[in-house]
Design an enzyme around this catalytic site. Structure first.
Site, mmCIF file in Angstrom:
data_model
loop_
_atom_site.group_PDB
_atom_site.id
_atom_site.type_symbol
_atom_site.label_atom_id
_atom_site.label_comp_id
_atom_site.label_asym_id
_atom_site.label_seq_id
_atom_site.Cartn_x
_atom_site.Cartn_y
_atom_site.Cartn_z
ATOM 1 N N CYS A 135 -1.168 3.248 4.134
ATOM 2 C CA CYS A 135 -0.429 1.889 3.243
ATOM 3 C C CYS A 135 1.103 2.366 3.122
ATOM 4 O O CYS A 135 1.069 2.135 1.867
ATOM 5 C CB CYS A 135 -1.590 1.240 3.090
ATOM 6 S SG CYS A 135 -0.561 -0.829 2.617
ATOM 7 N N CYS A 138 2.029 -0.129 0.179
ATOM 8 C CA CYS A 138 0.988 0.256 -1.228
ATOM 9 C C CYS A 138 1.404 1.157 -1.949
ATOM 10 O O CYS A 138 2.423 0.917 -3.033
ATOM 11 C CB CYS A 138 -0.399 0.503 -0.843
ATOM 12 S SG CYS A 138 -1.032 -0.599 0.614
ATOM 13 N N ASP A 139 1.677 2.178 -0.979
ATOM 14 C CA ASP A 139 1.986 3.306 -1.737
ATOM 15 C C ASP A 139 3.381 3.797 -1.562
ATOM 16 O O ASP A 139 4.135 5.089 -1.963
ATOM 17 C CB ASP A 139 1.370 4.194 -1.643
ATOM 18 C CG ASP A 139 -0.167 3.943 -1.242
ATOM 19 O OD1 ASP A 139 -0.343 3.267 -2.351
ATOM 20 O OD2 ASP A 139 -1.272 4.710 -0.388
#
Ligand code: NDP
Length: 313
Positions: A135, A138-139
């Site tokens: 992701c 997300c990261d």
């Protein structure tokens, strides 16, 4: 004897827990089964920095624990157990838990999520949370001014590569074929971005690094006379080879698209079966964010409450 419930929630990511918060506050006495991965995909991430309300961030497991406690505070009955079979032909709908117990539910909220596909390399597990991610939204932030690689040639890979190029100093896209499968516009964005280098006909062999990802070993033009081993220094390795929505046990009754995402009536969490709603990633091929999942979980609980009020009016 089968247990009878007014509102059964299947799955425990942000969608399921949010549905449980709203359904318990609406006096639906919801029963939620957590499934194979209590807390869902977020429990496999570390820091969550984009969920509104946490200015300094929160870890994925803590966020899910907080959502669970919030649902329990209002009386949601949260249980271990996996839905293994369904009979949704008539109401009350029947769901088998762990192959044994049968629940009869007047309404069901399906929030079983989706699972990111991995290549199946041992190194993906070895470096999970230490440079391997599925992701970018997300990261990606952790890779500012660093070098990353994205595997895949579809829209997700192109979208993630473009997003990462806004943060990282260099993005490799590793594509197994000699073309991108993504839509033209997404391809152009990738091919015209000076920070992105697409490596066609490359396959991943493994990752390298002391404790964290520091490199990737690839094979170019595998199985041809010009086959060649390639090593790249990278700091992050992002999988973007598709997701599998966890919808198999509902498919005999609930309409899905060709990939398996549950089809909902646009703008609502309603499925083709009245009283059954879908929330979160199992019905969302586009956004797949914790906050959007929570939003649709809220919608599903409100819909369940309205459905029951109308039915029992
Ligand atoms: P896709 O199935 O479209 O693409 C998957 C990509 O990963 C393909 O390039 C595929 O290669 C590659 N791949 C699959 N398995 C492997 C493997 N084992 N090793 C190496 N490469 C592999 O998935 P997406 O997640 O990209 O998209 C899913 C759907 O969501 C699509 O319909 C897409 O259009 C849509 N979507 C739309 C977006 C948008 O409009 N903004 C954004 C994201 C997704 P190969 O081509 O060789 O099979």
């Amino acid at each position: 004897m089968n247990e009878k419930v007014r509102c059964l929630i299947i799955g425990s990511g942000p969608a399921g827990y949010t549905a449980a918060i709203y359904a318990s506050r609406a006096n639906l006495s919801p029963v939620l089964y957590e499934g194979m991965e209590p807390g869902g995909q977020l429990t496999t991430t570390t820091e969550v920095e984009n969920f509104p309300g946490y200015p300094t961030g929160i870890t994925g497991p803590e966020l899910m624990e907080d959502l669970k406690k919030q649902a329990q505070r209002f009386g949601a009955d949260i249980r271990f157990g996996v839905a293994t079979a369904t009979d949704l032909s008539v109401s009350p709908y029947k769901v088998t838990i762990d192959g044994e117990k049968v629940i009869e539910a007047e309404t069901i909220i399906i929030s079983t999520g989706a699972t990111a596909k991995y290549l199946g390399l041992a190194d993906e597990k070895k470096y999970a949370g230490s440079g391997v991610s599925a992701c970018a939204t997300c990261d990606g932030f952790f890779y500012r001014k660093l070098t990353v690689a994205v595997v895949g040639g579809g829209d997700t890979a192109c979208e993630e590569a473009t997003y990462l190029a806004g943060l990282a100093s260099k993005v490799y896209v590793i594509v197994r074929k000699d073309y991108l499968r993504a839509s033209k516009i997404m391809q152009e964005r990738v091919l015209n971005n000076p920070k992105i280098e697409v490596l066609f006909e490359h396959e991943t062999l493994g990752l390298t690094g002391e404790g964290v990802v520091q490199g990737v070993n690839l094979v170019k033009k595998k199985g041809t006379p010009v086959e060649e081993q390639v090593h790249l220094d990278i700091d992050g390795f992002f999988l973007a080879i598709g997701h599998k929505p966890n919808s198999d046990i509902f498919k005999p009754w609930i309409e899905t698209d060709e990939v398996g995402y549950i089809k909902t009536i646009p703008g609502t969490p309603r499925t083709n079966v009245s009283g059954i709603f879908a929330a979160g990633d199992v019905a969302d091929p586009h956004y797949r964010q914790a906050i959007t999942a929570a939003g649709t979980g809220c919608q599903a609980a409100i819909e369940a409450e309205r459905y029951l009020s109308e039915k029992n009016a």
